[in-house]
Design an enzyme around this catalytic site. Structure first.
Site, PDB file in Angstrom:
ATOM      1  N   ASP A  73      10.027 -37.585  29.167  1.00 43.50           N
ATOM      2  CA  ASP A  73      10.237 -38.138  30.509  1.00 43.50           C
ATOM      3  C   ASP A  73      11.294 -37.375  31.300  1.00 43.50           C
ATOM      4  OD1 ASP A  73       8.440 -40.189  29.742  1.00 43.50           O
ATOM      5  OD2 ASP A  73      10.082 -41.346  28.883  1.00 43.50           O
ATOM      6  N   GLU A 245       2.683 -44.926  36.369  1.00 46.11           N
ATOM      7  CA  GLU A 245       4.117 -45.052  36.091  1.00 46.11           C
ATOM      8  C   GLU A 245       4.843 -43.762  36.450  1.00 46.11           C
ATOM      9  OE1 GLU A 245       4.086 -45.990  31.952  1.00 46.11           O
ATOM     10  OE2 GLU A 245       3.432 -43.998  31.330  1.00 46.11           O
TER      11      GLU A 245
END
Length: 575
Positions: A73, A245
């Protein structure tokens, strides 16, 4: 690699044994050294060797991933000529590593955002909860990280004038739900927060989520406008897209671009783009989505990079665009023990949107370097094949070392060039705070070995080396005693939450060291298999167990979002 000549026999346990031998009558029994309350580790050497990292490089090339091992991420920000990058860290502590680079290739960890025990509370959480995808931004001399503490408080913001820290205490955002928040500072001074959350009404299917956006006050972060749905489900709701997301908003040539991950974090992962004339939308999916994926490629391709997505964009000083994103390198199927890694790719612009891969493009293991002044490699290698020894001769534990959850007290110290770890009743499989410290496994073919000085008091005492994915997926190789009081090396394994937290004893063999003498222990991973060894300090490695199942440490089997840590532990009664 640092080298030190050690005189272990000056240690307390050895000294006591030598003194006892020297002073005892010839026919008197020799008393064993007293049991250790602590384990002393001389070093930890990590070595990795993957075939893809043997590919030759020209002077203008670099390796992918740029951060090998569990660095998922990624979020990136450019400040003048400097680039800063952060990653998820879940319930590992210290949390949210911060990296610096000037060439986008060579990165140095300069700090951790979550580095004080009172900042967050991970008590009782499994390893893959805690801090999810962070976003880093810079505005008017201040760095911002916005993040979610999952099951431990919700969304929050921290700030710093120096990205190396210290970072402020969390400012909680009770009006922002869900996960994966990000910040967007517009040119007119307005500030917006984006986040993933449940859609309006009832979800239509499993994985149906939405991206929300709202304006907030730039000083207090209080909500200024009501949140609106920027993306419902994904680019095409009729196709039932899942897990939209990791949203980021950019303004390019007067148009607002919303970039988000879609398809989940597995092999169907992708990155999509939507556009709008206003930061609050409405947003229109671009017809050429996705702009990044590998899901359209044959599963049996050699040395695959898979599961790519969760991208963030940056621009260099020459106006070139680049993307950092996560991906994985399986050794078979969808199994990998290294976690999700950080990759870099150039970005091209087509029809007004940024593109990282076109259909059929294969993400390469070798890329052309950005046209930026190359900087020296970091002290700690973060990609490629290497051997690195942590010699424990600094004042503080290196930044890349982690423990599980936030400790109420350290339970370790660095002393005389050794890592001293107290033995605790909480074993490695305990959901509290075991006496364990480790570093990331960065290669599918990796070795880690250490030298430990530890005197067990009974068969419940252990200290040694561990391969840890989570509380229910680990191996430990430790020095202990058998039921008769003889020194043994014990291999434990836990592969399921349904099994004993103490792990199953796979094998127990006589230790190649007398009580009070140091012992070397090694874990060697070879893709889906793991080997375990012991040796005296001057001896050659002897196998303890070979060909054990390494797939229990893979994300596919262990679950969650993290990678394997290789490190050291000490415990007393696991119960």
């Amino acid at each position: 690699m640092k080298t030190r000549v050690r005189n272990w026999r000056s240690a307390a346990g050895i000294g006591a044994l030598v003194l006892a031998v020297a002073c005892a009558p010839a026919d008197a029994p020799i008393s064993p050294p007293p049991a250790s309350a602590e384990a002393r580790f001389a070093y930890l050497t990590y070595s990795g060797s993957d075939l893809i990292f043997d590919l030759p490089l020209s002077g203008g090339q670099a390796r992918n991933p740029i951060l090998a091992g569990y660095y998922p991420d990624p979020s990136i920000v450019k400040v003048d000529e400097d680039y800063y990058l952060v990653n998820s860290s879940f319930t590992h502590y210290p949390g949210i590593p911060v990296f610096h680079s000037r060439d986008l290739i060579n990165w140095t960890q300069i700090g951790n955002v979550i580095d004080r025990p009172d900042m967050l509370d991970f008590s009782g959480l499994t390893v893959s909860r805690g801090v999810f995808a962070p976003t880093i931004e810079f505005h008017d001399g201040l760095f911002y990280v916005i993040n979610t503490c999952v099951d431990c408080g919700g969304n929050f913001i921290v700030t710093a004038t120096d990205p190396a820290g210290p970072w402020s205490d969390p400012l909680w955002l009770p009006h922002v739900g869900g996960i994966d928040p990000s910040l967007f500072f517009d040119e007119d001074g307005k500030l917006y927060i984006l986040n993933n959350d449940a859609p309006e009404g009832e979800p239509l299917y499993q994985g149906h989520r939405a991206v929300w956006i709202r304006e907030v006050d730039p000083e207090s972060f209080a909500q200024v406008s009501e949140p609106v749905v920027a993306v419902n489900g994904g680019v095409d709701l009729s196709q039932k897209p899942v897990w939209i997301e990791g949203p980021h908003l950019y303004k390019v040539d007067g148009k607002y671009l919303l970039s988000a991950a879609e398809g989940g974090t597995g092999p169907q992962h992708s990155q999509v783009i939507l556009t709008a004339e206003s930061p609050l939308g409405p947003f229109t999916p671009h017809p050429d989505n996705p702009v990044l994926t590998q899901r359209d490629l044959p599963e049996d391709r050699p040395e695959p990079i898979t599961s790519v997505g969760h991208a963030d964009f940056t621009q260099d000083s020459d106006g070139n665009w680049w993307a950092v994103f996560l991906g994985t390198r399986p050794y078979q199927g969808n199994e990998y023990n290294t976690g999700r890694e950080t990759f870099l790719m150039p970005v091209t612009w087509e029809n007004g949107i940024p593109r990282i891969t076109a259909p059929g493009d294969v993400i390469p293991h070798v890329i052309d370097r950005p046209a930026l002044p190359a900087q020296p490699g970091a002290p700690l290698p973060l990609t490629g094949n290497f051997t690195y020894t942590d010699a424990f001769d600094e004042e503080a534990l290196p930044l890349h070392w982690l423990t599980v959850r936030i400790p109420s007290e350290d339970g370790y110290r660095l002393e005389n060039g050794e890592l001293v770890l107290e033995k605790r009743a909480e074993g490695v499989g305990n959901p509290g705070h075991p006496s364990f410290l480790g570093r990331r496994q960065q290669h599918m073919n990796a070795e880690a070995y250490t030298e430990v000085l530890f005197v067990p008091g009974d068969s419940d005492d252990e200290a040694g080396i561990a391969a840890f994915q989570n509380d229910a997926a680990y191996y430990t190789l430790g020095l202990s005693l058998d039921e008769d009081g003889a020194p043994v090396v014990r291999l434990r394994k836990r592969a399921s939450v349904d099994t004993d937290p103490d792990g199953e004893i796979i094998t127990e063999v006589p230790a190649l060291a007398a009580p009070g003498e140091p012992l070397k222990l090694k874990i060697a991973a070879h893709g889906p298999e793991v080997d375990f060894y012991q040796a005296s300090p001057e001896g050659v490695w002897q196998p303890v167990a070979l060909g054990e199942d390494g797939t229990i440490l893979s994300t596919e089997k262990a679950g969650g979002f993290v990678g394997t840590l290789l490190g050291v532990y000490a415990q007393s009664d696991p119960d």
